[in-house]
Scaffold this motif. Sequence first.
Motif, PDB file in Angstrom:
ATOM      1  N   PHE A   1       0.857  -1.188   0.000  1.00  0.00           N
ATOM      2  CA  PHE A   1       0.000   0.000   0.000  1.00  0.00           C
ATOM      3  C   PHE A   1       0.892   1.237   0.000  1.00  0.00           C
ATOM      4  CE2 PHE A   1       0.641  -1.224   4.436  1.00  0.00           C
ATOM      5  CZ  PHE A   1       1.023  -0.032   5.028  1.00  0.00           C
ATOM      6  N   ARG A   2       0.301   2.347  -0.411  1.00  0.00           N
ATOM      7  CA  ARG A   2       1.027   3.607  -0.393  1.00  0.00           C
ATOM      8  C   ARG A   2       0.035   4.761  -0.308  1.00  0.00           C
ATOM      9  NH1 ARG A   2       4.918   3.401  -4.888  1.00  0.00           N
ATOM     10  NH2 ARG A   2       5.522   1.593  -3.639  1.00  0.00           N
ATOM     11  N   ARG A   3       0.289   5.672   0.615  1.00  0.00           N
ATOM     12  CA  ARG A   3      -0.540   6.874   0.759  1.00  0.00           C
ATOM     13  C   ARG A   3       0.122   8.011  -0.013  1.00  0.00           C
ATOM     14  NH1 ARG A   3      -3.737   8.969   6.061  1.00  0.00           N
ATOM     15  NH2 ARG A   3      -4.402  11.012   5.257  1.00  0.00           N
ATOM     16  N   VAL A   4      -0.685   8.676  -0.845  1.00  0.00           N
ATOM     17  CA  VAL A   4      -0.160   9.773  -1.662  1.00  0.00           C
ATOM     18  C   VAL A   4      -1.067  10.984  -1.517  1.00  0.00           C
ATOM     19  CG1 VAL A   4       0.986   8.296  -3.349  1.00  0.00           C
ATOM     20  CG2 VAL A   4      -1.405   8.935  -3.702  1.00  0.00           C
ATOM     21  N   THR A   5      -0.476  12.160  -1.617  1.00  0.00           N
ATOM     22  CA  THR A   5      -1.195  13.427  -1.601  1.00  0.00           C
ATOM     23  C   THR A   5      -1.173  14.011  -3.003  1.00  0.00           C
ATOM     24  OG1 THR A   5      -0.507  13.822   0.693  1.00  0.00           O
ATOM     25  CG2 THR A   5      -1.318  15.720  -0.561  1.00  0.00           C
ATOM     26  N   LEU A   6      -2.355  14.331  -3.520  1.00  0.00           N
ATOM     27  CA  LEU A   6      -2.467  14.828  -4.888  1.00  0.00           C
ATOM     28  C   LEU A   6      -3.277  16.118  -4.936  1.00  0.00           C
ATOM     29  CD1 LEU A   6      -3.301  11.486  -6.764  1.00  0.00           C
ATOM     30  CD2 LEU A   6      -1.072  12.593  -6.556  1.00  0.00           C
ATOM     31  N   ALA A   7      -2.785  17.059  -5.718  1.00  0.00           N
ATOM     32  CA  ALA A   7      -3.526  18.298  -5.976  1.00  0.00           C
ATOM     33  C   ALA A   7      -4.639  18.011  -6.984  1.00  0.00           C
ATOM     34  CB  ALA A   7      -2.575  19.360  -6.510  1.00  0.00           C
ATOM     35  N   PRO A   8      -5.633  18.903  -7.089  1.00  0.00           N
ATOM     36  CA  PRO A   8      -6.698  18.689  -8.094  1.00  0.00           C
ATOM     37  C   PRO A   8      -6.108  18.523  -9.490  1.00  0.00           C
ATOM     38  CG  PRO A   8      -7.299  20.446  -6.596  1.00  0.00           C
ATOM     39  CD  PRO A   8      -5.883  20.088  -6.268  1.00  0.00           C
ATOM     40  N   GLY A   9      -6.531  17.465 -10.163  1.00  0.00           N
ATOM     41  CA  GLY A   9      -6.052  17.192 -11.512  1.00  0.00           C
ATOM     42  C   GLY A   9      -4.716  16.478 -11.580  1.00  0.00           C
ATOM     43  N   GLU A  10      -4.038  16.311 -10.463  1.00  0.00           N
ATOM     44  CA  GLU A  10      -2.713  15.690 -10.493  1.00  0.00           C
ATOM     45  C   GLU A  10      -2.831  14.181 -10.657  1.00  0.00           C
ATOM     46  OE1 GLU A  10       1.388  15.352  -7.784  1.00  0.00           O
ATOM     47  OE2 GLU A  10      -0.347  16.467  -7.030  1.00  0.00           O
ATOM     48  N   THR A  11      -1.923  13.631 -11.461  1.00  0.00           N
ATOM     49  CA  THR A  11      -1.850  12.185 -11.693  1.00  0.00           C
ATOM     50  C   THR A  11      -0.479  11.680 -11.274  1.00  0.00           C
ATOM     51  OG1 THR A  11      -3.410  12.240 -13.544  1.00  0.00           O
ATOM     52  CG2 THR A  11      -1.897  10.367 -13.451  1.00  0.00           C
TER      53      THR A  11
END
Length: 794
Positions: A735-745
């Motif tokens: 598993f991995r937790r990631v933080t993404l901005a709107p629209g970010e891939t």
Amino acid sequence: MSLKMTRRRALLASVAGAAWPSAALAHAPARARPAYRDSSLGAADRARDLVGRMTLEEKVAQMRCMWSTKPAFLDADKLFSADKAARVIGQGIGQIARPSDIRGYPEWDRRPFRSIAETVELVNAIQRFLVERTRLGIPALFHDELAHGLLANAATIFPNPTALGSTWDPDLIEAVFTVAARQARLRGTTVALTPVVDLLRDPRYGRAEEFFGEDPCHVAAMGVAAVRGLQGRQRPLGPERVFATLKHFVHAVPQGGLNIAPADIGERALREAFLVPFARIVATADPAAIMPSYNELNGVPSHANVELLQATGRRRLGFRGVYFSDYEGIGNLADHHHVAGDKAEAAVLAVNAGVAADLPEGASYAHLPELVRAGRLSEAQLDDSVLRILTLKFEAGLFERPYLDTATATAATRRPQDVALARTAAQKAIVLLKNDGALPLTNRPGLRLAVIGPNAVEPLFGGYSGENDQAVGLLAGLRAAAGPGLVIEHAEGVWITPPNADGRHLSFSPQGPVPEADDARRIAEAVAVAQRADVIVLALGDTPALTREAVDISLPGDRSTLGLWGRQDALVEAIAATGKPVVAVLINGRPLATPRLAAVANALVEAWYPGQEGGHALADILFGKVSPGGKLPVSIPRAVGELPAFYNRHPSADLNTYIEGPRKPLFPFGHGLSYTTFALSPPRLRRSRIAVGEPAELAVTVTNTGGVIGDEVVQVYLRDEVSSVPRPVLELKAFRRVTLAPGETRELSFVLTPDDLAFWDAAMQWTVEPGDFVISAGSSSASLQSARLTVTAT
């Protein structure tokens, strides 16, 4: 100046200026020193030399401990007395339990903990006596609880372990335990009785609040991070680190969810699930100690279980450290399990099993000298235990640095960055279970919030927590975050348990039933407040009196049901009848079965016990300053009758259904919503066919398709389509937790090793069988996309 103050200042001055261990020895030629005094040698070599110089009584002293008996070496002013110590620890002492704990002399002080300065003073005085006044000058280890922060006054209190498990963020966990280790070590603690890496497979069990979660892979990752935070990434131990103790080896699933009850778990289930966290942590983080469990495992109490501690722990898992008993776990071989006639016989069983130290008072191991002289044990049997204990003391640098500094310890407390970390941990731990659009709340003038419920005001920490007068509860957090013109009213609604003498609902044991008429009055008051509000924030759950380690029949903590305690359900119905939007917040230790609350609430938040910054963190989430990203580390059942509810059951477990319907969790393992949305791709295998012994490489693309920044936890599961013995229908592997901005891939890469594909076959051999595997990825165990992997023999 009082005589007491004069003595205290003189003691502090003498400790601060003392050379180790005396001026004459410090300036002696190195070749004149015994080998154990030579810091250029390794810890094991120094320990080996020291063991060879010790008498039988000195060895036994290293295998013992003191906790509530500490007043035996204190005078009437609570100051250390060398004369009294000479009668009590003149041969030395292996460990002192909980140096901050004021236990054993309640007539002196109602406070549960010493101040930092008092703790440092006591530790220095004990160490000075041991170093300067005993024959061999062996300092003591000091141990303490660090389940989610040091069990002391003014230490940082982080969210409880289940909440930390909900972060699914090993880097954060390592940072949390790094802070806890620093605060503990600078107050004298060298051994943490932490982390708990049992699996949360029965939420009736009160100790569930001490567990990270139900899944072996997830708990192993959290445990590795905790040990690295406590001990650091390499040994020997640094000056701001403490030794970690894995526990409890092995609780498994006690009968009825009752503490100390027997656990009947087959060898396959042990290897497949319950031993996995221990094995991975031992292999990758080198924990210093393991604590056997109180209960009997498959018919043999763990503190006397040679097969468990030696064959499994040492030979199969490769554990190289020391076994420390649970508190009075050795004496319980006689008192609870009746496999020994008295504490002396219990001591023989524990020594033969390899338990090195008798915590917390050494009452059973006090019999060791007479047992050796009677020929029931050999002195050589004690040497291995003493060697392991002394090696820790050398490795911690206690012979070179036995003393503490009050200013340094104080400066390590309440640092702004530590408080900020506690808030971040609580934010990341909060799980949004349901939301029909009621959250986030609009922080606007004129909005009227009714904050109702028994858990709205008091900051609740859970078990093994210290005290922190700067802690913030939900109501205070919301008021601090509320903008101008936003109106907040409060009502209790009901009491879960009566308050203690201080007016707090943190009592260690329920104080009796809450009168029904009193709760009826509180509910009526709450309804009146709710009717004036635009939105209701309903704070429900547990108190530490209900979810904690059950000590004996007078201090219960285990339950036969999993619903809301007391008259909380009546409050739910009364509030729902107002027709106002309801945002329900659960503040609790164990997973609770709350299908009615989940049905009537417009939004449901699981906060667990969120630590000292919980109120601020909850306000951040509820007002939308932070988007929730926590995920459940445990399946939430609909009813207690559906247990076991863990997700990774074997295929035949759910072939039939109850009359009431299929066994399906109220909220599945890995579940958690956000204020944004995410799109996850199916897993893309680099090769869809691999040979036995080769890794499987895959990638998953995740995109934030919503309008705010947020966190997603990408979870990778495996299912073996056909195997020689049944395997779980799903197994978390990464598993991995990631933080993404709107629209970010972002594209995430994962590697499943041969061990991730392997299992214990019909012959109990660890193997990878050729065949087809389903590799799945998604945002929870119930929301997955899959690809097929074929493993060939060559």
